[in-house]
Design a protein around this motif. Sequence first.
Motif, mmCIF file in Angstrom:
data_model
loop_
_atom_site.group_PDB
_atom_site.id
_atom_site.type_symbol
_atom_site.label_atom_id
_atom_site.label_comp_id
_atom_site.label_asym_id
_atom_site.label_seq_id
_atom_site.Cartn_x
_atom_site.Cartn_y
_atom_site.Cartn_z
ATOM 1 N N LEU A 1 0.832 -1.198 0.000
ATOM 2 C CA LEU A 1 0.000 0.000 0.000
ATOM 3 C C LEU A 1 0.864 1.243 0.000
ATOM 4 C CD1 LEU A 1 -2.759 1.519 0.476
ATOM 5 C CD2 LEU A 1 -2.294 1.264 2.917
ATOM 6 N N ILE B 1 0.065 5.608 -0.073
ATOM 7 C CA ILE B 1 -0.929 6.676 -0.105
ATOM 8 C C ILE B 1 -0.209 8.012 0.027
ATOM 9 C CG2 ILE B 1 -1.332 6.442 2.395
ATOM 10 C CD1 ILE B 1 -4.241 7.323 1.851
ATOM 11 N N VAL C 1 -4.009 6.529 -4.028
ATOM 12 C CA VAL C 1 -3.754 5.295 -3.301
ATOM 13 C C VAL C 1 -3.383 4.206 -4.311
ATOM 14 C CG1 VAL C 1 -4.670 3.549 -1.736
ATOM 15 C CG2 VAL C 1 -5.415 5.926 -1.516
ATOM 16 N N THR D 1 -2.405 0.096 -4.471
ATOM 17 C CA THR D 1 -2.385 -1.168 -3.729
ATOM 18 C C THR D 1 -1.877 -2.283 -4.634
ATOM 19 O OG1 THR D 1 -4.710 -1.564 -4.328
ATOM 20 C CG2 THR D 1 -4.277 -0.523 -2.200
ATOM 21 N N SER E 1 -13.469 2.285 4.494
ATOM 22 C CA SER E 1 -12.043 2.084 4.755
ATOM 23 C C SER E 1 -11.200 3.163 4.092
ATOM 24 C CB SER E 1 -11.603 0.700 4.272
ATOM 25 O OG SER E 1 -11.849 0.554 2.877
ATOM 26 N N ARG E 2 -11.588 3.582 2.885
ATOM 27 C CA ARG E 2 -10.861 4.638 2.192
ATOM 28 C C ARG E 2 -11.060 5.972 2.900
ATOM 29 N NH1 ARG E 2 -9.364 4.398 -2.857
ATOM 30 N NH2 ARG E 2 -8.589 2.395 -2.066
ATOM 31 N N ASP F 1 -11.693 6.428 6.062
ATOM 32 C CA ASP F 1 -10.940 6.390 7.317
ATOM 33 C C ASP F 1 -9.453 6.643 7.088
ATOM 34 O OD1 ASP F 1 -13.268 5.823 8.638
ATOM 35 O OD2 ASP F 1 -12.910 3.664 8.761
ATOM 36 N N SER F 2 -8.897 6.041 6.030
ATOM 37 C CA SER F 2 -7.461 6.202 5.780
ATOM 38 C C SER F 2 -7.128 7.638 5.388
ATOM 39 C CB SER F 2 -6.995 5.225 4.689
ATOM 40 O OG SER F 2 -7.654 5.476 3.455
ATOM 41 N N THR G 1 -7.433 9.841 8.575
ATOM 42 C CA THR G 1 -6.277 9.561 9.434
ATOM 43 C C THR G 1 -5.029 10.262 8.909
ATOM 44 O OG1 THR G 1 -7.168 7.409 10.100
ATOM 45 C CG2 THR G 1 -4.799 7.745 10.365
ATOM 46 N N LEU G 2 -4.825 10.212 7.606
ATOM 47 C CA LEU G 2 -3.657 10.854 7.002
ATOM 48 C C LEU G 2 -3.696 12.363 7.215
ATOM 49 C CD1 LEU G 2 -1.104 10.427 5.257
ATOM 50 C CD2 LEU G 2 -2.555 10.744 3.232
ATOM 51 N N GLU H 1 -2.916 13.217 10.828
ATOM 52 C CA GLU H 1 -1.497 13.004 11.123
ATOM 53 C C GLU H 1 -0.631 14.121 10.557
ATOM 54 O OE1 GLU H 1 -0.665 9.202 9.472
ATOM 55 O OE2 GLU H 1 -1.397 8.078 11.215
#
Length: 300
Positions: free
Chosen positions: A40, A42, A69, A71, A144-145, A147-148, A151-152, A155
């Motif tokens: 992965l 991103i 993204v 994968t 899920s996408r 959330d990622s 989160t990014l 951060e």
Amino acid sequence: MFKNLVLFRIAPGDTHLELSVVEESLATCPFEPCGPTQELSIGWVPPRGEKHGALVEAVDGQWICRVMVETKAVPASAISRKLEERIESILQETGRKPGKKEVKELKDEIRLAMLPYAIPKLASCWVWIDSRAGALYIDASAQSRVDSVVTLLVELIPGLAVGQLATNTSPAAAMSSWLSTQEPPSSFSVDRECELKSPDESKSAVRYARHALDISEIQGHIKAGKVPTKLAMTWDDRVSFVLSDNLQVRKIAFLDTVFEGRDCDRGAFDSDVAIATGEMARLVPDLLGALRGEIAPAAP
């Protein structure tokens, strides 16, 4: 431009985000393709599609970003075939069958060995920050996408805190009322698509597509306990969409009337962003009003 929007509220203390801070933050994580054994990757790409372009574009006060993204995955069936071959080889050479721990290690070794030959898959999604309204929108359908990406962002951007929007009336309860009474909220109309599901263990579902929804059959399903999970609607004869029970706005389509005042002197990107954000920035407050307002977010 946008197809599906998940709505977030930026914590009150962050409503005056600086564009320069967002730009500097995203620049620390540009997109890079997956390495040979990386599953992965991103990162951020220029939303205009220009090489070495800005990672945040400001159009009419709205900030647009684009996350990419990549994968890579080895098919489970290919791993299983190789694993069976390795186990058979060990059995013939040593006379013993590998234990569970050794099988797991073999499986990981096979996956890593095959990853460099896996075909990468690329996907991207738009991120829209309305700093004046304190709102964040993610254009993605998979949770899920979403959330990622969130989160990014948290951060990377110092002090950023966000929470998914919640309303005083749940979308499911509101959609039940609109279908039962055939009285949609002001500025909205009900279209020809919906889905209803049973909340019990059976999870039985009924779906209507390209079908009139003002029928007693649907009212009967609601009386029997089925709950609307999706409902197609149109706002102000300008934007059609599907509202989901988790307050996601899906299948967004801008109707022809939206483009009548399009500024032909602007570039395609600026024009598309201006139209999409301008319409959605008016639709979302009307939708929240139809759901009896937004629940105030808790302090971060």
